[in-house]
Write an enzyme that holds these catalytic residues in place. Structure first.
Site, PDB file in Angstrom:
ATOM      1  N   TYR A 142     -40.161  -7.620  43.786  1.00 16.53           N
ATOM      2  CA  TYR A 142     -39.432  -8.890  43.871  1.00 16.53           C
ATOM      3  C   TYR A 142     -38.073  -8.679  44.550  1.00 16.53           C
ATOM      4  O   TYR A 142     -37.758  -9.342  45.540  1.00 16.53           O
ATOM      5  CB  TYR A 142     -39.256  -9.451  42.461  1.00 16.53           C
ATOM      6  CG  TYR A 142     -38.581 -10.794  42.398  1.00 16.53           C
ATOM      7  CD1 TYR A 142     -39.280 -11.962  42.701  1.00 16.53           C
ATOM      8  CD2 TYR A 142     -37.248 -10.915  42.007  1.00 16.53           C
ATOM      9  CE1 TYR A 142     -38.663 -13.211  42.628  1.00 16.53           C
ATOM     10  CE2 TYR A 142     -36.628 -12.146  41.924  1.00 16.53           C
ATOM     11  CZ  TYR A 142     -37.339 -13.294  42.234  1.00 16.53           C
ATOM     12  OH  TYR A 142     -36.731 -14.528  42.149  1.00 16.53           O
ATOM     13  N   GLN A 202     -26.571  -7.170  27.153  1.00 17.73           N
ATOM     14  CA  GLN A 202     -26.641  -7.459  28.597  1.00 17.73           C
ATOM     15  C   GLN A 202     -26.296  -8.936  28.815  1.00 17.73           C
ATOM     16  O   GLN A 202     -26.547  -9.764  27.936  1.00 17.73           O
ATOM     17  CB  GLN A 202     -28.032  -7.117  29.166  1.00 17.73           C
ATOM     18  CG  GLN A 202     -29.173  -8.012  28.760  1.00 17.73           C
ATOM     19  CD  GLN A 202     -29.874  -7.585  27.480  1.00 17.73           C
ATOM     20  OE1 GLN A 202     -29.235  -7.151  26.539  1.00 17.73           O
ATOM     21  NE2 GLN A 202     -31.194  -7.731  27.431  1.00 17.73           N
TER      22      GLN A 202
HETATM   23  P1  NAD Z   1     -41.919 -20.603  39.544  1.00 14.54           P
HETATM   24  O1  NAD Z   1     -42.758 -19.384  39.320  1.00 14.54           O
HETATM   25  O2  NAD Z   1     -41.932 -21.672  38.536  1.00 14.54           O
HETATM   26  O3  NAD Z   1     -42.273 -21.275  40.942  1.00 14.54           O
HETATM   27  C1  NAD Z   1     -42.794 -20.573  42.034  1.00 14.54           C
HETATM   28  C2  NAD Z   1     -43.889 -21.413  42.663  1.00 14.54           C
HETATM   29  O4  NAD Z   1     -44.418 -20.727  43.803  1.00 14.54           O
HETATM   30  C3  NAD Z   1     -45.072 -21.648  41.718  1.00 14.54           C
HETATM   31  O5  NAD Z   1     -45.439 -22.995  41.738  1.00 14.54           O
HETATM   32  C4  NAD Z   1     -46.162 -20.752  42.273  1.00 14.54           C
HETATM   33  O6  NAD Z   1     -47.461 -21.221  41.969  1.00 14.54           O
HETATM   34  C5  NAD Z   1     -45.836 -20.772  43.744  1.00 14.54           C
HETATM   35  N1  NAD Z   1     -46.323 -19.604  44.490  1.00 14.54           N
HETATM   36  C6  NAD Z   1     -46.201 -18.294  44.175  1.00 14.54           C
HETATM   37  N2  NAD Z   1     -46.738 -17.526  45.125  1.00 14.54           N
HETATM   38  C7  NAD Z   1     -47.215 -18.381  46.085  1.00 14.54           C
HETATM   39  C8  NAD Z   1     -47.887 -18.178  47.318  1.00 14.54           C
HETATM   40  N3  NAD Z   1     -48.195 -16.957  47.773  1.00 14.54           N
HETATM   41  N4  NAD Z   1     -48.239 -19.280  48.044  1.00 14.54           N
HETATM   42  C9  NAD Z   1     -47.963 -20.531  47.581  1.00 14.54           C
HETATM   43  N5  NAD Z   1     -47.334 -20.771  46.418  1.00 14.54           N
HETATM   44  C10 NAD Z   1     -46.958 -19.696  45.683  1.00 14.54           C
HETATM   45  O7  NAD Z   1     -40.429 -20.056  39.794  1.00 14.54           O
HETATM   46  P2  NAD Z   1     -39.063 -20.846  40.027  1.00 14.54           P
HETATM   47  O8  NAD Z   1     -38.130 -20.411  38.983  1.00 14.54           O
HETATM   48  O9  NAD Z   1     -39.313 -22.265  40.248  1.00 14.54           O
HETATM   49  O10 NAD Z   1     -38.580 -20.171  41.387  1.00 14.54           O
HETATM   50  C11 NAD Z   1     -38.659 -20.853  42.628  1.00 14.54           C
HETATM   51  C12 NAD Z   1     -37.997 -19.988  43.707  1.00 14.54           C
HETATM   52  O11 NAD Z   1     -36.630 -19.779  43.375  1.00 14.54           O
HETATM   53  C13 NAD Z   1     -38.640 -18.613  43.855  1.00 14.54           C
HETATM   54  O12 NAD Z   1     -38.659 -18.261  45.216  1.00 14.54           O
HETATM   55  C14 NAD Z   1     -37.693 -17.719  43.108  1.00 14.54           C
HETATM   56  O13 NAD Z   1     -37.705 -16.402  43.591  1.00 14.54           O
HETATM   57  C15 NAD Z   1     -36.352 -18.401  43.338  1.00 14.54           C
HETATM   58  N6  NAD Z   1     -35.396 -18.076  42.281  1.00 14.54           N
HETATM   59  C16 NAD Z   1     -35.499 -18.639  41.045  1.00 14.54           C
HETATM   60  C17 NAD Z   1     -34.587 -18.291  40.062  1.00 14.54           C
HETATM   61  C18 NAD Z   1     -34.618 -18.897  38.685  1.00 14.54           C
HETATM   62  O14 NAD Z   1     -33.809 -18.516  37.849  1.00 14.54           O
HETATM   63  N7  NAD Z   1     -35.481 -19.834  38.379  1.00 14.54           N
HETATM   64  C19 NAD Z   1     -33.592 -17.351  40.329  1.00 14.54           C
HETATM   65  C20 NAD Z   1     -33.542 -16.791  41.596  1.00 14.54           C
HETATM   66  C21 NAD Z   1     -34.431 -17.162  42.570  1.00 14.54           C
HETATM   67  N1  UDP Z   2     -34.943 -11.039  27.697  1.00 16.88           N
HETATM   68  C1  UDP Z   2     -34.937 -10.948  26.321  1.00 16.88           C
HETATM   69  N2  UDP Z   2     -35.965 -11.497  25.635  1.00 16.88           N
HETATM   70  C2  UDP Z   2     -36.982 -12.161  26.229  1.00 16.88           C
HETATM   71  C3  UDP Z   2     -36.985 -12.268  27.645  1.00 16.88           C
HETATM   72  C4  UDP Z   2     -35.949 -11.676  28.354  1.00 16.88           C
HETATM   73  O1  UDP Z   2     -34.021 -10.385  25.724  1.00 16.88           O
HETATM   74  O2  UDP Z   2     -37.876 -12.638  25.514  1.00 16.88           O
HETATM   75  C5  UDP Z   2     -33.807 -10.459  28.442  1.00 16.88           C
HETATM   76  C6  UDP Z   2     -34.184  -9.596  29.630  1.00 16.88           C
HETATM   77  O3  UDP Z   2     -34.419  -8.261  29.210  1.00 16.88           O
HETATM   78  C7  UDP Z   2     -32.950  -9.731  30.503  1.00 16.88           C
HETATM   79  C8  UDP Z   2     -32.470 -11.156  30.214  1.00 16.88           C
HETATM   80  O4  UDP Z   2     -33.078 -11.544  29.005  1.00 16.88           O
HETATM   81  O5  UDP Z   2     -31.954  -8.827  30.087  1.00 16.88           O
HETATM   82  C9  UDP Z   2     -32.852 -12.142  31.298  1.00 16.88           C
HETATM   83  O6  UDP Z   2     -34.242 -11.997  31.529  1.00 16.88           O
HETATM   84  P1  UDP Z   2     -35.055 -12.965  32.486  1.00 16.88           P
HETATM   85  O7  UDP Z   2     -36.431 -12.401  32.613  1.00 16.88           O
HETATM   86  O8  UDP Z   2     -34.897 -14.362  32.025  1.00 16.88           O
HETATM   87  O9  UDP Z   2     -34.295 -12.878  33.886  1.00 16.88           O
HETATM   88  P2  UDP Z   2     -33.795 -11.643  34.812  1.00 16.88           P
HETATM   89  O10 UDP Z   2     -33.851 -10.365  34.041  1.00 16.88           O
HETATM   90  O11 UDP Z   2     -34.739 -11.649  35.962  1.00 16.88           O
HETATM   91  O12 UDP Z   2     -32.410 -12.022  35.137  1.00 16.88           O
END
Ligand code: NAD
Ligand code: UDP
Length: 313
Positions: free
Chosen positions: A146, A210
């Site tokens: 990722y 964290q």
């Molecule tokens: P999510 O998993 O809910 O949404 C991702 C969507 O992409 C899903 O609907 C999934 O089915 C679709 N998808 C995955 N692989 C695919 C593919 N190969 N072709 C077509 N569709 C595909 O996640 P989200 O939280 O909504 O994240 C959306 C975007 O924002 C992602 O690119 C993610 O990396 C980015 N992002 C999200 C967060 C967050 O905190 N939510 C943080 C940083 C970046």
């Molecule tokens: N985490 C946790 N319990 C859970 C899920 C996640 O303590 O049930 C912690 C995880 O280890 C991380 C933080 O929460 O330190 C945020 O995790 P998340 O997967 O939401 O996002 P990311 O690590 O990608 O920022």
């Protein structure tokens, strides 16, 4: 009114973005392979004649005529993106190349959903993180598919921009939460809320010291649209996130209080390469987009709890 492609539009953030873009009078084509997304997230949007859904995987080519692209397709939760890490990398590289290819052919703007994960496990000298920080990322760990995938996606955006003049906008999204997250999403906010509602144990990984900074989805989507509509030549990368920083222990205690749950906290092993701290410096978003988050954590958690109470029954 534009015709806008939203990849990953049936996911958590994508579904809110589609709704917002339709509300503004645009035509929206939502593509998704439904890996982590669901039709339930976009059910109400089907009533709008300006909305269209295409089940499509972005690693395959797509022939389409649109005015703008938001490229969000990619699983974002660690258990989901680690489920098939090679697919995650393909989505970030081949999928992003496909979207940049469309943008190049049509001479249109593309916004790439990047992430705070490009900063990896930031050191104290880079806390909070601003866009000039190159990050501290393990290239061979379980999060790398990722983190490195998203880093290459950024590289591709900037190479298509320099080499082919593609109009790019790169947003670095920090931890975002809200309605439409899946019950089994696996990220911390949804895990804690679902556990609290069900009266299950609240699983803190590691010692809970964290930190993360949580942005409510409406604020995030607003920043995303502002970046897409920002002045020509401003490519980003641009951080969008809420700078209020919390430990996971503080988050667990907040969720217990706001749900009125009797759940007990348990401590489980910390996953490999779990970042110790994360907090966005949003000076650039303030200056270029006139954006800052409006929704505090307690308010956003209450809205998210109300959503999960509706779907957990
Ligand atoms: P999510 O998993 O809910 O949404 C991702 C969507 O992409 C899903 O609907 C999934 O089915 C679709 N998808 C995955 N692989 C695919 C593919 N190969 N072709 C077509 N569709 C595909 O996640 P989200 O939280 O909504 O994240 C959306 C975007 O924002 C992602 O690119 C993610 O990396 C980015 N992002 C999200 C967060 C967050 O905190 N939510 C943080 C940083 C970046
Ligand atoms: N985490 C946790 N319990 C859970 C899920 C996640 O303590 O049930 C912690 C995880 O280890 C991380 C933080 O929460 O330190 C945020 O995790 P998340 O997967 O939401 O996002 P990311 O690590 O990608 O920022």
């Amino acid at each position: 009114m534009d015709k806008i492609l939203v990849t990953g539009g049936a996911g958590f953030i994508g579904s809110h973005l589609c709704k917002r873009l339709l509300h503004e009078g645009n035509e929206v084509i939502c593509t998704d392979n439904l890996f982590t997304g669901s039709k339930a997230n976009i059910r109400e949007l089907f009533q709008n004649p300006n909305f269209e859904f295409i089940r499509h995987d972005i690693i395959d080519t797509l022939h389409i005529e649109v005015d703008k692209i938001y490229n969000l397709a990619c699983p974002a939760s660690p258990p989901h993106y680690q489920n098939d890490p090679i697919k995650t990398i393909k989505t970030n590289i081949l999928g992003t190349m496909n979207m940049l290819g469309i943008a190049k052919r049509l001479k249109i703007r593309v916004l790439q959903a990047s992430t705070s994960e490009v900063y990896g496990d930031p050191d104290n000298a880079h806390h909070p993180q601003d866009e000039s920080y190159w990050g501290n990322v393990n290239p061979i760990g379980i999060r790398s598919c990722y983190d490195e995938g998203k880093r290459v996606a950024e590289t591709l955006c900037f190479d298509y921009h320099r080499q082919n003049g593609v109009d790019i906008k790169v947003i670095r999204i920090f931890n975002t939460y809200g309605p439409n997250m899946k019950i089994n999403d696996g990220r911390v906010v949804s895990n804690f809320i679902v556990q609290a509602i069900k009266g299950d144990k609240i699983t803190i990984y590691g010692n809970g010291q964290q930190t993360r900074s949580f942005c409510y989805v409406d604020d995030l989507v607003d920043g995303m649209v502002r970046l897409m509509e920002s002045e020509p030549g401003f490519t980003g990368p641009c951080n969008i996130g809420n700078p209020s920083e919390f430990t996971m222990l503080e988050l667990a205690e907040k969720v217990i209080k706001l749900t009125g749950s009797k759940s007990k906290i348990v401590f489980e092993p910390l996953p490999q390469d779990d970042p110790k701290q994360r907090k966005p410096d949003i000076s650039l978003a303030k200056e270029k987009l006139n954006w800052e988050p409006k929704i505090a954590l307690d308010e956003g958690l209450l809205k998210t709890i109300a959503y999960f109470k509706g779907v957990c029954v």
